[in-house]
Design a protein around this motif. Structure first.
Motif, PDB file in Angstrom:
ATOM      1  N   ASP A 105      19.635 -61.349  53.735  1.00  0.00           N
ATOM      2  CA  ASP A 105      18.472 -60.796  53.050  1.00  0.00           C
ATOM      3  C   ASP A 105      17.261 -60.867  53.985  1.00  0.00           C
ATOM      4  O   ASP A 105      17.167 -61.773  54.826  1.00  0.00           O
ATOM      5  N   PRO A 106      16.337 -59.924  53.885  1.00  0.00           N
ATOM      6  CA  PRO A 106      15.101 -60.026  54.684  1.00  0.00           C
ATOM      7  C   PRO A 106      14.393 -61.350  54.423  1.00  0.00           C
ATOM      8  O   PRO A 106      14.481 -61.916  53.324  1.00  0.00           O
ATOM      9  N   SER A 107      13.690 -61.850  55.420  1.00  0.00           N
ATOM     10  CA  SER A 107      13.017 -63.140  55.278  1.00  0.00           C
ATOM     11  C   SER A 107      11.996 -63.124  54.135  1.00  0.00           C
ATOM     12  O   SER A 107      11.770 -64.145  53.480  1.00  0.00           O
ATOM     13  N   SER A 108      11.412 -61.956  53.890  1.00  0.00           N
ATOM     14  CA  SER A 108      10.434 -61.871  52.806  1.00  0.00           C
ATOM     15  C   SER A 108      11.096 -62.136  51.448  1.00  0.00           C
ATOM     16  O   SER A 108      10.502 -62.761  50.557  1.00  0.00           O
ATOM     17  N   VAL A 109      12.337 -61.676  51.294  1.00  0.00           N
ATOM     18  CA  VAL A 109      13.069 -61.902  50.043  1.00  0.00           C
ATOM     19  C   VAL A 109      13.419 -63.383  49.901  1.00  0.00           C
ATOM     20  O   VAL A 109      13.250 -63.980  48.831  1.00  0.00           O
ATOM     21  N   ALA A 110      13.892 -63.997  50.995  1.00  0.00           N
ATOM     22  CA  ALA A 110      14.222 -65.427  50.964  1.00  0.00           C
ATOM     23  C   ALA A 110      12.987 -66.264  50.660  1.00  0.00           C
ATOM     24  O   ALA A 110      13.032 -67.209  49.855  1.00  0.00           O
ATOM     25  N   ARG A 111      11.873 -65.932  51.301  1.00  0.00           N
ATOM     26  CA  ARG A 111      10.630 -66.665  51.051  1.00  0.00           C
ATOM     27  C   ARG A 111      10.198 -66.530  49.588  1.00  0.00           C
ATOM     28  O   ARG A 111       9.767 -67.501  48.955  1.00  0.00           O
ATOM     29  N   ALA A 112      10.304 -65.315  49.058  1.00  0.00           N
ATOM     30  CA  ALA A 112       9.891 -65.090  47.668  1.00  0.00           C
ATOM     31  C   ALA A 112      10.761 -65.905  46.707  1.00  0.00           C
ATOM     32  O   ALA A 112      10.252 -66.471  45.720  1.00  0.00           O
ATOM     33  N   THR A 113      12.071 -65.985  46.990  1.00  0.00           N
ATOM     34  CA  THR A 113      12.965 -66.771  46.136  1.00  0.00           C
ATOM     35  C   THR A 113      12.590 -68.247  46.172  1.00  0.00           C
ATOM     36  O   THR A 113      12.504 -68.917  45.128  1.00  0.00           O
ATOM     37  N   ALA A 160      19.478 -62.683  46.867  1.00  0.00           N
ATOM     38  CA  ALA A 160      18.867 -61.958  45.745  1.00  0.00           C
ATOM     39  C   ALA A 160      19.881 -60.995  45.124  1.00  0.00           C
ATOM     40  O   ALA A 160      20.598 -60.281  45.828  1.00  0.00           O
ATOM     41  N   GLY A 161      19.948 -60.992  43.801  1.00  0.00           N
ATOM     42  CA  GLY A 161      20.794 -60.056  43.073  1.00  0.00           C
ATOM     43  C   GLY A 161      22.261 -60.415  43.018  1.00  0.00           C
ATOM     44  O   GLY A 161      23.042 -59.725  42.346  1.00  0.00           O
ATOM     45  N   VAL A 162      22.662 -61.486  43.695  1.00  0.00           N
ATOM     46  CA  VAL A 162      24.081 -61.807  43.751  1.00  0.00           C
ATOM     47  C   VAL A 162      24.604 -62.237  42.382  1.00  0.00           C
ATOM     48  O   VAL A 162      25.741 -61.915  42.010  1.00  0.00           O
ATOM     49  N   SER A 240      16.594 -76.589  43.619  1.00  0.00           N
ATOM     50  CA  SER A 240      16.584 -75.945  42.307  1.00  0.00           C
ATOM     51  C   SER A 240      17.930 -75.258  42.113  1.00  0.00           C
ATOM     52  O   SER A 240      18.872 -75.487  42.862  1.00  0.00           O
ATOM     53  N   HIS A 241      18.004 -74.383  41.105  1.00  0.00           N
ATOM     54  CA  HIS A 241      19.254 -73.653  40.856  1.00  0.00           C
ATOM     55  C   HIS A 241      19.586 -72.676  41.983  1.00  0.00           C
ATOM     56  O   HIS A 241      20.755 -72.327  42.177  1.00  0.00           O
ATOM     57  N   GLN A 242      18.568 -72.235  42.715  1.00  0.00           N
ATOM     58  CA  GLN A 242      18.803 -71.247  43.772  1.00  0.00           C
ATOM     59  C   GLN A 242      18.454 -71.761  45.170  1.00  0.00           C
ATOM     60  O   GLN A 242      18.652 -71.031  46.142  1.00  0.00           O
ATOM     61  N   VAL A 243      17.984 -72.975  45.279  1.00  0.00           N
ATOM     62  CA  VAL A 243      17.545 -73.507  46.573  1.00  0.00           C
ATOM     63  C   VAL A 243      18.046 -74.942  46.724  1.00  0.00           C
ATOM     64  O   VAL A 243      17.941 -75.734  45.783  1.00  0.00           O
TER      65      VAL A 243
END
Length: 555
Positions: A105-113, A160-162, A240-243
């Motif tokens: 994923d783009p770094s911007s997406v990872a950062r946002a998550t 994201a979206g997985v 967290s649940h995603q990190v």
């Protein structure tokens, strides 16, 4: 079930079209040959009606198709790779090679998550954060970072979206599994619906990184006193649940064999430490890391074994432990009768299983390894042979045992990759001896006696009440017996159709011979029509019989 399965498939037509296209591309549409749904059959073909991968084995085509279909199907293949008792060694070996080939994923997406999950900007959470991921897999990707305290860490972020895509795919896979059990006799014996239900539970746990964090914390507690093993430290406030944020391993990854050889470290000792770590997990803790792939192991300074990726784990409950101990005892005593009995107790056994043939096969199997030095015994080959015998007799093992066997097979391969001289059989011997001693220890005998007492106590307490209830029902006439006539409807339908066909044929013959009016060219019209109808019914009956294989078929 059939209507519900079709309704689910209709809701996801676009995704089904993608799946069907990939299956056609790799020449796998024949797996669904039993389906009678034209709208689905039309999609299960390549553009020219031919396989695009001629010369490639079907197992390899399955692996390539699952890889192209994405996260859910990669995870499904990885789970199926533990079921050699269902799929056989060729396909499971191929599925073991499944790796996600997906861009990060783009770094911007990872950062946002990360910011959404942890509730703060990246700059406040970390002193530095690398935008280029260290690795990207089907479920998550890993970024290097540094905390404000100076600790070097890695941050695992769910893609994201997985989760949403996985939910859709699991619905589709479950609906297809239901249809496969009904319409594909060649795949029905693989129990697709039961496999998919287990897969659903496993995938949901892997998508929630909280479970991985809990697994890693438990491994950390189990090996807190072992100086030869390092489980990465977790930073709970940054999870967290995603990190998941954990200590970064500063060592050599197990896949880099050349670097390991050039390090000057005793790789034989490293391999033994890694194997002993897994054997402690299995035989001591009953909770083990189920993916002993070289990519999940690190060589750390001081010849310390580092372990990562704790998402896939296995547990051995008390009942399974007792059965496995009894199986090992039978092997040690060279008692094929006991081994056969334990295999039958552990697995789901078909009604037509030949126990004498199973016992003979197991006796021959044990004879191949009796008397050999332990360093000459290959545990992986032995377990693979045992699983093949079980599969040949159509016995289905419980998923927990199948995963354990697969873990031990992969563990030996990984150990020998580091050092060909390492013998997993020799390393297992003290653990097996310890199991035998524990099995016959006074404490274990007393525990089994207490368990047996509870079972018999429940039975003896309930039995008089059940007998009294049954006799009361018998006296007042409410005692009923329900008989389940399986596959009787098709037989009755064929019988009725045969009688009806014969009746129409005889009646038409009578009309024809008596030239019953009205006539056309001297032939009774109703007699001719009756002949045509009886011929059509007769053709349908013969077609049904031919499709079932013989006139006595119950299918």
């Amino acid at each position: 079930m059939k209507i519900e399965a079709l309704a689910r498939l209709e809701r996801y037509t676009k995704r089904i079209a993608e799946i069907a296209t990939v299956l056609g591309k790799y020449g796998l549409a024949d797996l669904f040959g039993g389906f009678k749904y034209t709208w689905l059959q039309d999609r299960l073909k390549s553009a020219d009606g031919q396989s695009l991968t001629d010369g490639v084995t079907q197992s390899a085509r399955v692996r390539m198709a699952l890889t192209e279909l994405g996260t859910t199907f990669i995870k499904l293949g990885q789970m199926l790779s533990t079921r050699a008792d269902l799929l056989g060694p060729e396909l499971t070996d191929e599925l073991s090679q499944l790796q996600a080939n997906v861009p990060p994923d783009p770094s911007s997406v990872a950062r946002a998550t990360i910011e959404a999950e942890l509730g703060q900007p990246i700059e406040q959470l970390f002193a530095s954060f690398e935008d280029t991921p260290l690795a990207a897999a089907s479920v998550a990707q890993v970024h290097a970072a540094r905390l404000h305290t100076g600790h070097s860490v890695v941050v695992k972020v769910r893609r994201a979206g997985v989760a949403e895509q996985a939910a859709t795919d699991v619905e589709i896979v479950q609906a297809l599994a239901e249809l496969l059990e009904q319409h594909s006799p060649s795949l029905r014996s693989y129990q697709p619906l039961a496999v998919v239900r287990q897969f659903r539970r496993t995938l949901l746990r892997e998508l929630d990184l909280t479970y991985e964090r809990q697994n890693q914390e438990e491994f950390g507690r189990n090996f807190a006193e072992d100086p030869t093993v390092c489980i990465p430290e977790l930073f709970s406030e940054l999870c967290s649940h995603q990190v998941v944020t954990m200590q970064r391993m500063n060592g050599l990854i197990g896949t880099d064999i050349e670097a390991l050889k050039q390090s000057g470290v005793d790789l034989g000792e490293f391999a033994k430490r890694g194997a002993n770590m897994y054997l402690e997990m299995v035989f001591r803790d009953g909770f083990y890391h189920a993916d002993p792939h070289p990519g999940n192991l690190f060589l750390l300074p001081g010849n310390i074994v580092g372990v990562i990726d704790c998402g896939m784990v296995g547990r051995i409950d008390e009942d399974l432990r007792d059965e496995v101990e009894a199986l090992l005892f039978g092997v040690v005593e060279n008692d094929s009768e006991l081994v056969a009995e334990q295999v039958l107790r552990l697995g789901s056994v078909p009604a037509d299983c030949s126990r004498d043939k199973l016992r003979a096969d197991l006796q021959e199997f044990m004879a191949d390894y009796t008397g050999h030095p332990l360093n000459e015994v290959h545990v992986g080959a032995a377990l693979s042979s045992l699983v093949e015998i079980i599969r040949n007799h159509h016995i289905v093992l419980p998923p927990s045992l199948a995963m354990l066997l697969k873990t031990l097979i992969v563990l030996e391969g990984t150990s020998r990759r580091f050092s060909p001289d390492v013998s997993l059989a020799a390393l297992m011997q003290p653990y097996c001896t310890r199991l035998m001693l524990r099995r016959f220890s006074p404490g274990r005998i007393a525990k089994r006696a207490r368990r047996s007492f509870r079972v018999w106590n429940r039975l003896l307490t309930a039995l008089p009440r059940d007998i009294t209830d049954m006799m009361a029902r018998f006296r007042d006439g409410s005692f009923t017996v329900h008989l389940d006539h399986r596959h009787l409807d098709p037989i009755v339908n064929r019988l009725v159709l045969g009688i009806l066909t014969a009746a129409i044929f005889l009646g038409s013959s009578e009309l024809w011979s008596r030239q019953a009016a009205p006539l056309l060219y001297g032939v009774s019209i109703f007699g001719a029509l009756g002949y045509a109808v009886s011929l059509f019914f007769g053709w349908r009956l013969m077609r049904a019989i031919r499709k079932s294989g013989n006139i006595q078929s119950k299918d």
